[in-house]
Design a protein around this motif. Structure first.
Motif, PDB file in Angstrom:
ATOM      1  N   ARG A  84      54.169  12.563 -16.552  1.00 42.39           N
ATOM      2  CA  ARG A  84      52.700  12.508 -16.538  1.00 42.39           C
ATOM      3  C   ARG A  84      52.133  13.230 -17.760  1.00 42.39           C
ATOM      4  O   ARG A  84      51.222  12.739 -18.424  1.00 42.39           O
ATOM      5  CB  ARG A  84      52.172  13.130 -15.242  1.00 42.39           C
ATOM      6  CG  ARG A  84      50.684  12.955 -15.020  1.00 42.39           C
ATOM      7  CD  ARG A  84      50.227  13.510 -13.669  1.00 42.39           C
ATOM      8  NE  ARG A  84      51.000  12.970 -12.558  1.00 42.39           N
ATOM      9  CZ  ARG A  84      51.798  13.704 -11.762  1.00 42.39           C
ATOM     10  NH1 ARG A  84      51.919  15.014 -11.935  1.00 42.39           N
ATOM     11  NH2 ARG A  84      52.459  13.136 -10.780  1.00 42.39           N
ATOM     12  N   TRP A  85      52.682  14.387 -18.071  1.00 38.85           N
ATOM     13  CA  TRP A  85      52.250  15.174 -19.226  1.00 38.85           C
ATOM     14  C   TRP A  85      52.480  14.395 -20.521  1.00 38.85           C
ATOM     15  O   TRP A  85      51.609  14.351 -21.390  1.00 38.85           O
ATOM     16  CB  TRP A  85      52.996  16.504 -19.228  1.00 38.85           C
ATOM     17  CG  TRP A  85      52.694  17.402 -20.377  1.00 38.85           C
ATOM     18  CD1 TRP A  85      51.602  18.201 -20.528  1.00 38.85           C
ATOM     19  CD2 TRP A  85      53.504  17.618 -21.525  1.00 38.85           C
ATOM     20  NE1 TRP A  85      51.687  18.905 -21.709  1.00 38.85           N
ATOM     21  CE2 TRP A  85      52.849  18.563 -22.347  1.00 38.85           C
ATOM     22  CE3 TRP A  85      54.745  17.113 -21.937  1.00 38.85           C
ATOM     23  CZ2 TRP A  85      53.388  19.003 -23.546  1.00 38.85           C
ATOM     24  CZ3 TRP A  85      55.266  17.553 -23.139  1.00 38.85           C
ATOM     25  CH2 TRP A  85      54.589  18.484 -23.930  1.00 38.85           C
ATOM     26  N   LEU A  86      53.648  13.769 -20.646  1.00 35.04           N
ATOM     27  CA  LEU A  86      53.944  12.987 -21.840  1.00 35.04           C
ATOM     28  C   LEU A  86      52.978  11.816 -21.989  1.00 35.04           C
ATOM     29  O   LEU A  86      52.568  11.490 -23.103  1.00 35.04           O
ATOM     30  CB  LEU A  86      55.390  12.483 -21.806  1.00 35.04           C
ATOM     31  CG  LEU A  86      56.467  13.552 -22.025  1.00 35.04           C
ATOM     32  CD1 LEU A  86      57.840  12.978 -21.728  1.00 35.04           C
ATOM     33  CD2 LEU A  86      56.404  14.114 -23.425  1.00 35.04           C
ATOM     34  N   THR A  87      52.585  11.214 -20.880  1.00 39.20           N
ATOM     35  CA  THR A  87      51.637  10.104 -20.914  1.00 39.20           C
ATOM     36  C   THR A  87      50.297  10.563 -21.474  1.00 39.20           C
ATOM     37  O   THR A  87      49.642   9.826 -22.220  1.00 39.20           O
ATOM     38  CB  THR A  87      51.459   9.497 -19.502  1.00 39.20           C
ATOM     39  OG1 THR A  87      52.732   9.011 -19.068  1.00 39.20           O
ATOM     40  CG2 THR A  87      50.455   8.367 -19.507  1.00 39.20           C
ATOM     41  N   THR A  88      49.889  11.780 -21.139  1.00 44.22           N
ATOM     42  CA  THR A  88      48.602  12.276 -21.649  1.00 44.22           C
ATOM     43  C   THR A  88      48.634  12.472 -23.159  1.00 44.22           C
ATOM     44  O   THR A  88      47.587  12.457 -23.808  1.00 44.22           O
ATOM     45  CB  THR A  88      48.184  13.614 -20.990  1.00 44.22           C
ATOM     46  OG1 THR A  88      49.093  14.646 -21.377  1.00 44.22           O
ATOM     47  CG2 THR A  88      48.118  13.490 -19.481  1.00 44.22           C
ATOM     48  N   LEU A  89      49.816  12.631 -23.729  1.00 50.20           N
ATOM     49  CA  LEU A  89      49.943  12.838 -25.165  1.00 50.20           C
ATOM     50  C   LEU A  89      49.908  11.523 -25.954  1.00 50.20           C
ATOM     51  O   LEU A  89      49.674  11.541 -27.148  1.00 50.20           O
ATOM     52  CB  LEU A  89      51.244  13.576 -25.481  1.00 50.20           C
ATOM     53  CG  LEU A  89      51.378  14.974 -24.866  1.00 50.20           C
ATOM     54  CD1 LEU A  89      52.735  15.562 -25.218  1.00 50.20           C
ATOM     55  CD2 LEU A  89      50.257  15.878 -25.317  1.00 50.20           C
ATOM     56  N   GLU A  90      50.151  10.414 -25.273  1.00 43.26           N
ATOM     57  CA  GLU A  90      50.179   9.120 -25.961  1.00 43.26           C
ATOM     58  C   GLU A  90      48.859   8.811 -26.647  1.00 43.26           C
ATOM     59  O   GLU A  90      48.839   8.352 -27.774  1.00 43.26           O
ATOM     60  CB  GLU A  90      50.507   7.988 -24.976  1.00 43.26           C
ATOM     61  CG  GLU A  90      51.952   7.995 -24.514  1.00 43.26           C
ATOM     62  CD  GLU A  90      52.236   6.917 -23.506  1.00 43.26           C
ATOM     63  OE1 GLU A  90      51.326   6.116 -23.172  1.00 43.26           O
ATOM     64  OE2 GLU A  90      53.367   6.868 -23.029  1.00 43.26           O
ATOM     65  N   ASP A  91      47.754   9.058 -25.982  1.00 44.39           N
ATOM     66  CA  ASP A  91      46.447   8.766 -26.554  1.00 44.39           C
ATOM     67  C   ASP A  91      46.117   9.694 -27.714  1.00 44.39           C
ATOM     68  O   ASP A  91      45.356   9.338 -28.603  1.00 44.39           O
ATOM     69  CB  ASP A  91      45.355   8.864 -25.489  1.00 44.39           C
ATOM     70  CG  ASP A  91      45.525   7.787 -24.438  1.00 44.39           C
ATOM     71  OD1 ASP A  91      45.048   8.010 -23.312  1.00 44.39           O
ATOM     72  OD2 ASP A  91      46.140   6.747 -24.729  1.00 44.39           O
ATOM     73  N   ALA A  92      46.663  10.891 -27.692  1.00 46.97           N
ATOM     74  CA  ALA A  92      46.366  11.876 -28.724  1.00 46.97           C
ATOM     75  C   ALA A  92      47.150  11.602 -30.018  1.00 46.97           C
ATOM     76  O   ALA A  92      46.797  12.100 -31.062  1.00 46.97           O
ATOM     77  CB  ALA A  92      46.682  13.287 -28.221  1.00 46.97           C
ATOM     78  N   ALA A  93      48.209  10.810 -29.910  1.00 45.78           N
ATOM     79  CA  ALA A  93      49.069  10.567 -31.090  1.00 45.78           C
ATOM     80  C   ALA A  93      48.442   9.587 -32.049  1.00 45.78           C
ATOM     81  O   ALA A  93      47.638   8.793 -31.743  1.00 45.78           O
ATOM     82  CB  ALA A  93      50.428  10.053 -30.634  1.00 45.78           C
TER      83      ALA A  93
END
Length: 64
Positions: free
Chosen positions: A55-64
């Protein structure tokens, strides 16, 4: 005596290895509220649920 690892969780060493980060980086992220959610066991060891990491990694996808 080693603490049993709950199923579906990662140890801190496993998490750091998977993300290719140092323990100090993880603790820095944790202090800043930027790390995945953790479970703190009675002996003080940390465990990270696989679902929380994903879940945490998914939140980083948009930030990349």
């Amino acid at each position: 005596m080693a603490t049993a690892k709950p199923r579906g969780t990662l140890t801190l060493a496993e998490l750091c290895d998977e993300l290719q980060i140092s323990r100090s980086t993880f603790y820095d992220w944790r202090a800043k509220g930027r790390a995945p959610r953790c479970l703190k066991l009675p002996n003080g060891d940390l465990r990270i649920r696989r679902t929380d990491l994903d879940r945490w990694l998914t939140t980083l996808e948009d930030a990349a």
